[in-house]
Design a protein around this motif. Structure first.
Motif, mmCIF file in Angstrom:
data_model
loop_
_atom_site.group_PDB
_atom_site.id
_atom_site.type_symbol
_atom_site.label_atom_id
_atom_site.label_comp_id
_atom_site.label_asym_id
_atom_site.label_seq_id
_atom_site.Cartn_x
_atom_site.Cartn_y
_atom_site.Cartn_z
ATOM 1 N N TYR A 160 -8.226 0.240 -5.539
ATOM 2 C CA TYR A 160 -9.531 0.789 -5.193
ATOM 3 C C TYR A 160 -10.527 0.372 -6.259
ATOM 4 N N ALA A 161 -11.647 -0.197 -5.835
ATOM 5 C CA ALA A 161 -12.674 -0.599 -6.791
ATOM 6 C C ALA A 161 -14.051 -0.408 -6.175
ATOM 7 N N ALA A 162 -14.856 0.403 -6.860
ATOM 8 C CA ALA A 162 -16.259 0.602 -6.483
ATOM 9 C C ALA A 162 -16.434 0.976 -5.012
ATOM 10 N N GLY A 163 -15.557 1.845 -4.522
ATOM 11 C CA GLY A 163 -15.698 2.327 -3.159
ATOM 12 C C GLY A 163 -14.971 1.532 -2.096
ATOM 13 N N PHE A 164 -14.308 0.448 -2.481
ATOM 14 C CA PHE A 164 -13.595 -0.372 -1.505
ATOM 15 C C PHE A 164 -12.106 -0.394 -1.801
ATOM 16 N N VAL A 165 -11.322 -0.432 -0.739
ATOM 17 C CA VAL A 165 -9.865 -0.443 -0.826
ATOM 18 C C VAL A 165 -9.365 -1.845 -0.528
ATOM 19 N N TYR A 166 -8.427 -2.314 -1.362
ATOM 20 C CA TYR A 166 -7.875 -3.655 -1.224
ATOM 21 C C TYR A 166 -6.356 -3.551 -1.127
ATOM 22 N N PRO A 167 -5.788 -3.760 0.044
ATOM 23 C CA PRO A 167 -4.328 -3.694 0.166
ATOM 24 C C PRO A 167 -3.667 -4.777 -0.675
ATOM 25 N N LEU A 168 -2.646 -4.406 -1.411
ATOM 26 C CA LEU A 168 -1.945 -5.401 -2.225
ATOM 27 C C LEU A 168 -1.225 -6.415 -1.363
ATOM 28 N N HIS A 169 -0.896 -6.078 -0.106
ATOM 29 C CA HIS A 169 -0.264 -7.068 0.764
ATOM 30 C C HIS A 169 -1.233 -8.191 1.122
ATOM 31 N N ALA A 170 -2.551 -7.982 0.913
ATOM 32 C CA ALA A 170 -3.520 -9.038 1.190
ATOM 33 C C ALA A 170 -3.414 -10.139 0.136
ATOM 34 N N GLN A 171 -2.815 -9.795 -1.007
ATOM 35 C CA GLN A 171 -2.561 -10.779 -2.037
ATOM 36 C C GLN A 171 -1.145 -11.305 -1.815
ATOM 37 N N ALA A 172 -0.824 -12.395 -2.458
ATOM 38 C CA ALA A 172 0.521 -12.945 -2.302
ATOM 39 C C ALA A 172 1.550 -11.950 -2.808
ATOM 40 N N GLY A 173 2.666 -11.858 -2.143
ATOM 41 C CA GLY A 173 3.750 -10.997 -2.588
ATOM 42 C C GLY A 173 4.320 -11.512 -3.897
ATOM 43 N N ALA A 174 5.025 -10.645 -4.586
ATOM 44 C CA ALA A 174 5.596 -11.037 -5.865
ATOM 45 C C ALA A 174 6.664 -12.104 -5.662
ATOM 46 N N SER A 175 6.598 -13.119 -6.480
ATOM 47 C CA SER A 175 7.613 -14.164 -6.436
ATOM 48 C C SER A 175 8.809 -13.727 -7.271
ATOM 49 N N ARG A 176 9.872 -14.437 -7.158
ATOM 50 C CA ARG A 176 11.064 -14.171 -7.969
ATOM 51 C C ARG A 176 10.712 -14.262 -9.454
ATOM 52 N N ARG A 177 9.916 -15.283 -9.804
ATOM 53 C CA ARG A 177 9.504 -15.473 -11.196
ATOM 54 C C ARG A 177 8.653 -14.297 -11.673
ATOM 55 N N HIS A 178 7.690 -13.883 -10.848
ATOM 56 C CA HIS A 178 6.818 -12.753 -11.178
ATOM 57 C C HIS A 178 7.658 -11.505 -11.443
ATOM 58 N N SER A 179 8.590 -11.229 -10.554
ATOM 59 C CA SER A 179 9.446 -10.066 -10.692
ATOM 60 C C SER A 179 10.301 -10.144 -11.952
ATOM 61 N N ALA A 180 10.841 -11.323 -12.238
ATOM 62 C CA ALA A 180 11.695 -11.502 -13.414
ATOM 63 C C ALA A 180 10.904 -11.316 -14.703
ATOM 64 N N VAL A 181 9.706 -11.887 -14.776
ATOM 65 C CA VAL A 181 8.885 -11.761 -15.989
ATOM 66 C C VAL A 181 8.539 -10.293 -16.234
ATOM 67 N N ALA A 182 8.059 -9.605 -15.201
ATOM 68 C CA ALA A 182 7.717 -8.188 -15.346
ATOM 69 C C ALA A 182 8.955 -7.373 -15.728
ATOM 70 N N GLY A 183 10.081 -7.671 -15.109
ATOM 71 C CA GLY A 183 11.319 -6.961 -15.421
ATOM 72 C C GLY A 183 11.772 -7.168 -16.848
ATOM 73 N N HIS A 184 11.659 -8.387 -17.347
ATOM 74 C CA HIS A 184 12.045 -8.673 -18.736
ATOM 75 C C HIS A 184 11.139 -7.944 -19.721
ATOM 76 N N ILE A 185 9.855 -7.921 -19.446
ATOM 77 C CA ILE A 185 8.922 -7.199 -20.323
ATOM 78 C C ILE A 185 9.270 -5.714 -20.337
ATOM 79 N N PHE A 186 9.480 -5.153 -19.144
ATOM 80 C CA PHE A 186 9.839 -3.739 -19.045
ATOM 81 C C PHE A 186 11.137 -3.453 -19.793
ATOM 82 N N ALA A 187 12.158 -4.273 -19.576
ATOM 83 C CA ALA A 187 13.459 -4.049 -20.213
ATOM 84 C C ALA A 187 13.373 -4.133 -21.733
ATOM 85 N N THR A 188 12.547 -5.039 -22.233
ATOM 86 C CA THR A 188 12.380 -5.191 -23.681
ATOM 87 C C THR A 188 11.675 -3.977 -24.282
#
Length: 140
Positions: free
Chosen positions: A27-55
């Motif tokens: 939600y930004a400045a009165g407008f809603v933006y579905p995250l599905h309108a953006q590209a879904g998370a790739s395997r790489r995206h998920s792995a990078v975020a997961g590694h940061i979280f795990a660390t």
């Protein structure tokens, strides 16, 4: 038929409907933006975020901080916005709620070609204006 994606609504309506929404929405400045309108998370995206979280996880627990991976909203009242950062660390025990954090010390966004412009320009400006923020990083 109108596009159910980008539409204006109040903060109250966003929060009320977000609980029942089949997709996460920012939600930004009165407008809603579905995250599905953006590209879904790739395997790489998920792995990078997961590694940061795990660390960070054992250190965050030891310090009594809250660490979130992509599913906790960040509420920024001064910008009339709610976002879902990829990784968010909050050590302030006096802020936030069960539905949204408000005082992160660390924010991480994993960039993709479809989100890089939004993350590097729009979100960067809002995130770095947060008084609590000590570190913001985006990773391509």
């Amino acid at each position: 038929m109108t596009d159910p994606g980008f539409r204006a609504m109040s903060v109250e309506e966003y929060l009320r409907t977000e609980e029942k929404s089949p997709v996460k929405r920012e939600y930004a400045a009165g407008f809603v933006y579905p995250l599905h309108a953006q590209a879904g998370a790739s395997r790489r995206h998920s792995a990078v975020a997961g590694h940061i979280f795990a660390t960070l996880h054992p250190h965050a627990r030891k310090q009594g901080c809250r660490l979130h991976l992509a599913d906790m909203r960040l509420r920024m009242d001064e910008h009339n916005a709610f976002y879902y950062p990829d990784v968010m660390l909050v050590c302030d025990t006096e802020t936030g709620s069960d539905l949204a954090e408000t005082a992160p010390g660390l924010l991480v966004e994993i960039l993709s070609p479809s989100t890089a412009q939004i993350d590097r320009v729009g979100k960067w400006a809002m995130y770095t204006a947060l008084p609590s923020l000590q570190t913001y990083t985006d990773s391509a």
